[in-house]
Design a protein around this motif. Structure first.
Motif, PDB file in Angstrom:
ATOM      1  N   VAL A 551      54.592  -2.534 -47.960  1.00  0.00           N
ATOM      2  CA  VAL A 551      53.333  -2.734 -48.687  1.00  0.00           C
ATOM      3  C   VAL A 551      52.268  -3.455 -47.862  1.00  0.00           C
ATOM      4  N   GLU A 552      52.718  -4.241 -46.894  1.00  0.00           N
ATOM      5  CA  GLU A 552      51.741  -4.913 -46.031  1.00  0.00           C
ATOM      6  C   GLU A 552      52.293  -4.977 -44.627  1.00  0.00           C
ATOM      7  N   GLU A 553      51.382  -5.095 -43.649  1.00  0.00           N
ATOM      8  CA  GLU A 553      51.814  -5.082 -42.270  1.00  0.00           C
ATOM      9  C   GLU A 553      50.791  -5.838 -41.435  1.00  0.00           C
ATOM     10  N   LEU A 559      48.023 -11.591 -42.440  1.00  0.00           N
ATOM     11  CA  LEU A 559      48.598 -11.356 -43.766  1.00  0.00           C
ATOM     12  C   LEU A 559      48.279 -12.495 -44.733  1.00  0.00           C
ATOM     13  N   LEU A 562      44.925 -12.039 -45.987  1.00  0.00           N
ATOM     14  CA  LEU A 562      44.844 -10.906 -46.914  1.00  0.00           C
ATOM     15  C   LEU A 562      45.024 -11.350 -48.359  1.00  0.00           C
ATOM     16  N   GLY A 564      47.688 -11.220 -50.305  1.00  0.00           N
ATOM     17  CA  GLY A 564      48.476 -10.313 -51.163  1.00  0.00           C
ATOM     18  C   GLY A 564      49.917 -10.746 -51.322  1.00  0.00           C
ATOM     19  N   GLU A 565      50.835  -9.773 -51.195  1.00  0.00           N
ATOM     20  CA  GLU A 565      52.266 -10.010 -51.362  1.00  0.00           C
ATOM     21  C   GLU A 565      52.790 -11.095 -50.427  1.00  0.00           C
ATOM     22  N   TYR A 566      52.372 -10.995 -49.146  1.00  0.00           N
ATOM     23  CA  TYR A 566      52.887 -11.936 -48.162  1.00  0.00           C
ATOM     24  C   TYR A 566      52.503 -13.350 -48.540  1.00  0.00           C
TER      25      TYR A 566
END
Ligand code: ATP
Ligand code: MG
Length: 576
Positions: A551-553, A559, A562, A564-566
């Motif tokens: 989903v993220e990289e 990250l 960003l 988000g998830e991370y």
């Protein structure tokens, strides 16, 4: 699997030893013939010595008797030894075949089959097959010959009496037929109950720490007592049948014997037969009776042996799911990149665990994989050494699909350090050198040094020669991890799969493991499933996996920015 197929396969196993086997059969034939001769000798013994009072026979017969026993003894040794040798050779080979076959299976096979079951195949079932081959195959042949020869003797002595007894012999075997089915049923039950007893022992001993912690000793004891009771009941049922069967056969045999004595006695009194003839006849008859009594035991051994052989052959027929294609080329030393294209993977169920994975990892990169528990991180890592085959897409190493190269050449280039450290009950140096070609003392020592393990190893009583116990129970968690890092260092494969342990170590231990890992990752292409912040920060790139998708990289900083998830994972795991 039909009996015929089982027999053919057993026969093929014996085939390479056919000369020894034939010699054993020849010796068995000799034993049978000499037994008949013993029965025959009763006649001159009685008639010449006891009735005619012949001194020549008195001088000769005792020697002849000793000679007979000696020769028979010689053939018996030969027959017994050769037969055991063939039987146990077959068993040894079958065990090795089965062991190797089990180790050719894919990991999913081990996930589906219990350890206890596999051990029971290799240990118990193969012993049962051995019982069939030795006791039965030739035991049966020897008894068969013996019965034939003895029949010749009784007919030679008195055909009328012989016919009469032929009528009674089968009658004496009636209880065998009658009880045969019951025996088979009970013996299967005994086997099953015994297997359950073993599995309770296995479970409760390996689970001893949990049994203690939850004070379940009484519970386990009750469970065990109940199971042992079930086994006891089955065994006693068997004993009950046996206790009835034996006297029943004796009584029927006794009635037959009484008839024969009555009829034979009349013949002797009428002068139609000598007492020697009669007793010789009787001796032969008693000797015929023995093998017939043995038939019931042989029957149950055969039943068990066949059932075991079917289980063993079925396991041997289980195809290895993951193998090299015939003539697959070796994977050249890894140089450029690992490419994962449109990968989809599921275990047995149809629910995909990994979906649409696309990823390129250049040589030398440290790639951190993060994500919630159960998201598929370990699964993804396990696909690179081809522990499982994927359903869709491909994994390419330097543009070669890993399914097209020789499996050994692929796995030789991948080191795996797993979440659970796997060690063997062997010395420290053997554990470190496991799977490596270089095994010189210095190299093992260097690996231990680079893994920050040297200090604790040297403090042990026997240093590198210390045996560490099953799964390394005599070491601490951190020490175990450093040993498996040393093992991977020594293997020195270009690709490294690192599934970091989630369990937190104390800070001192943690720091040492951390430094050991840094040494391990140097100059390698690394997939690291990271739980430590320091590992993540050292990584060149991070991918976040959630529900089987990337989903993220990006890098740590990117990250985080960003949001988000991370960011969510990071604040959950590492923020105090
Ligand atoms: N041998 C298996 N057979 C069937 N399903 C499995 C098997 N191994 C794992 N799974 C399932 O696959 C999913 C992913 O498991 P995986 O071990 O890859 O998670 P993970 O991301 O490594 O988690 P963790 O961080 O807890 O180690 C889980 O839902 C798990 O239940
Ligand atoms: Mg995992």
């Amino acid at each position: 699997m039909s009996n015929k197929i089982v027999l053919t396969r057993l026969y093929n196993l014996i085939l390479p030893y056919k000369y020894q086997f034939m010699m054993a059969m020849f010796a068995a034939l000799a034993v049978a013939g000499l037994s008949a001769a013993q029965a025959y000798m009763v006649k001159p013994l009685l008639d010449k010595i006891f009735f005619e009072k012949n001194t020549f026979y008195l001088a000769v017969l005792p020697f002849a008797l000793v000679a007979l026993f000696t020769v028979k003894g010689f053939f018996y040794s030969l027959y017994y030894y050769l037969l055991e040798k063939v039987g146990h050779t077959v068993i040894r080979i079958l065990r090795i075949m089965l062991f190797n076959h089990i180790h050719m299976q894919s990991l999913s096979f081990f996930h589906k089959t219990s350890t206890g079951e596999l051990i029971s195949r290799i240990v118990n079932d193969i012993s049962l097959i051995q019982g069939t081959i030795t006791t039965v195959v030739v035991g049966l042949l020897r008894d068969f010959f013996q019965v034939i020869f003895l029949l010749v003797v009784i007919f030679a002595m008195n055909w009328k009496l012989a016919l009469l007894s032929l009528f009674f012999l089968p009658a004496a075997a009636l209880p065998i037929v009658k009880f045969g089915k019951a025996f088979r049923r009970v013996s299967t039950r005994i086997q099953e109950e015994t297997a359950d007893v073993s599995s309770i022992i296995h479970e409760s001993i390996t689970g001893a720490p949990v049994v203690k912690a939850f004070t379940m000793e009484k519970y386990e004891s009750d469970r065990f007592s109940a199971q042992v009771m079930a086994l006891f009941k089955a065994t006693m049922k068997n004993a009950k049948y046996r206790s009835i069967q034996h006297p029943l056969m004796e009584i029927i045999g006794g009635i037959g014997m009484a008839m024969i004595i009555w009829f034979g006695g009349k013949e002797v009194i009428a002068g139609n037969a000598t007492p020697g003839t009669f007793f010789s006849f009787l001796a032969a008859l008693i000797m015929i009776y023995e093998p017939i009594k043995g038939v019931s035991k042989i029957n149950s051994t055969v039943q068990q042996g066949f059932a075991a052989a079917i289980r063993v052959f079925t396991l041997l027929d289980h195809p290895a799911e993951i193998t090299s294609k015939p003539g697959a080329p070796d994977l050249p030393i890894f140089k450029q990149e690992i490419k994962i294209k449109d990968l989809q993977f599921n275990y047995d169920e149809d629910i995909p665990i990994l979906k649409n994975i696309n990823l390129t990892v250049p040589a030398g990169e440290i790639l951190a994989i993060v994500g919630p528990s159960g998201s598929g991180k370990s699964t993804l890592a396990n696909l690179i050494p081809r522990f499982f085959d994927i359903q869709h897409g491909s994994i390419l190493i330097d543009n070669m699909d890993i399914r097209d190269v020789n499996l050994k050449s692929l796995r030789d280039q991948v080191s795996v350090v797993t979440q659970q450290t796997i060690l063997f009950n062997d010395t420290i140096s053997h554990n470190i050198a496991y799977g490596s070609k270089e095994q010189s003392e210095k190299e093992i020592r260097d690996a231990a040094h680079a893994a920050y393990a040297l200090q604790f190893i040297e403090q042990l009583h026997e240093g590198f020669d210390t045996v560490i116990g099953e799964s390394g129970v005599r070491l601490s968690g951190g020490e175990r991890q450093r040993l498996s890092i040393a093992r991977a260092l020594l293997k020195n494969a270009p690709i490294l799969i690192l599934d970091e342990a989630t369990s937190a170590l104390d800070t001192e231990s943690e720091r040492e493991v951390q430094k050991a890992l840094e040494n391990l990752m140097k100059n390698r292409t690394t997939f690291v499933i990271a739980h430590r912040l320091s590992t993540i920060k050292n990584a060149d790139r991070i991918i976040v996996i959630k529900d089987g998708r990337i989903v993220e990289e990006g890098t740590h900083d990117k990250l985080l920015a960003l949001g988000g998830e991370y960011k969510a994972l990071y604040s959950l795991q590492f923020q105090v």
